[in-house]
Motif scaffolding. Structure first.
Motif, PDB file in Angstrom:
ATOM      1  N   VAL A  34       0.799  -1.223   0.000  1.00  0.00           N
ATOM      2  CA  VAL A  34       0.000   0.000   0.000  1.00  0.00           C
ATOM      3  C   VAL A  34       0.834   1.277   0.000  1.00  0.00           C
ATOM      4  CG1 VAL A  34      -1.736   1.282   1.327  1.00  0.00           C
ATOM      5  CG2 VAL A  34      -1.888  -1.188   1.154  1.00  0.00           C
ATOM      6  N   SER A  35       1.999   1.259   0.585  1.00  0.00           N
ATOM      7  CA  SER A  35       2.736   2.493   0.845  1.00  0.00           C
ATOM      8  C   SER A  35       4.219   2.295   0.550  1.00  0.00           C
ATOM      9  CB  SER A  35       2.538   2.867   2.315  1.00  0.00           C
ATOM     10  OG  SER A  35       3.246   4.020   2.656  1.00  0.00           O
ATOM     11  N   ARG A  77      -0.596   5.006  10.951  1.00  0.00           N
ATOM     12  CA  ARG A  77      -0.526   6.301  10.263  1.00  0.00           C
ATOM     13  C   ARG A  77       0.693   7.092  10.729  1.00  0.00           C
ATOM     14  NH1 ARG A  77      -2.413  11.610  11.163  1.00  0.00           N
ATOM     15  NH2 ARG A  77      -2.911  12.668   9.204  1.00  0.00           N
ATOM     16  N   GLY A  82       1.545   8.905   4.677  1.00  0.00           N
ATOM     17  CA  GLY A  82       0.209   8.824   4.100  1.00  0.00           C
ATOM     18  C   GLY A  82      -0.838   9.187   5.128  1.00  0.00           C
ATOM     19  N   ARG A  86      -4.647   5.400   3.709  1.00  0.00           N
ATOM     20  CA  ARG A  86      -3.471   4.559   3.466  1.00  0.00           C
ATOM     21  C   ARG A  86      -3.167   3.692   4.681  1.00  0.00           C
ATOM     22  NH1 ARG A  86       1.276   6.831   0.023  1.00  0.00           N
ATOM     23  NH2 ARG A  86      -0.436   6.592  -1.420  1.00  0.00           N
ATOM     24  N   GLY A  89      -5.534   0.902   4.651  1.00  0.00           N
ATOM     25  CA  GLY A  89      -5.135  -0.052   3.618  1.00  0.00           C
ATOM     26  C   GLY A  89      -3.993  -0.932   4.072  1.00  0.00           C
TER      27      GLY A  89
END
Length: 121
Positions: A34-35, A77, A82, A86, A89
């Motif tokens: 995802v990131s 987070r 993000g 995100r 996710g």
């Protein structure tokens, strides 16, 4: 002089360490999907902090589960770039990765571990 040992402490410590490593693998996999993933050690530390936050908030009456989940997403987070989407996710991808890893270990006969720091896995 013989050292004092407590039966089962070594097994519990090993289970904790393996569970933390599995949680780190799951979060690392989720972050890579995802990131911008950071290192594996970063993911293991995220799993440990997330598990601590979960353990502190989940017992709160009525809203504990919801508060713990929001706080866990906030930890992700904070630890990864993000926004909230995100982080969510990464959480969903980490959960899926943890389920796959734990199912594989269960097939191999290793069922005493969990994915520490990954809620619901």
């Amino acid at each position: 002089m013989t050292p004092i040992t407590v039966p089962g402490v070594e097994a519990r410590l090993l289970t904790f360490l393996v569970s933390a490593l599995i949680g780190g693998v799951a979060i690392h996999a989720g972050a890579r999907i995802v990131s911008d993933a950071r290192g594996y050690a970063h993911a293991v530390l995220t799993a440990l902090v997330g598990a601590l936050v979960w353990a502190l908030l989940e017992p709160v009456p009525v809203l504990g589960g919801l508060l713990a989940l929001i706080a866990w997403i906030a930890v992700v987070r904070w630890r990864y770039p993000g926004g909230w989407l995100r982080a969510m996710g990464i959480g969903v991808a980490a959960w899926a990765a943890a389920v796959v890893v734990l199912a594989g270990l269960d097939l191999l006969g290793v069922g005493a571990v969990s994915a520490l720091g990954v809620p619901g896995a």
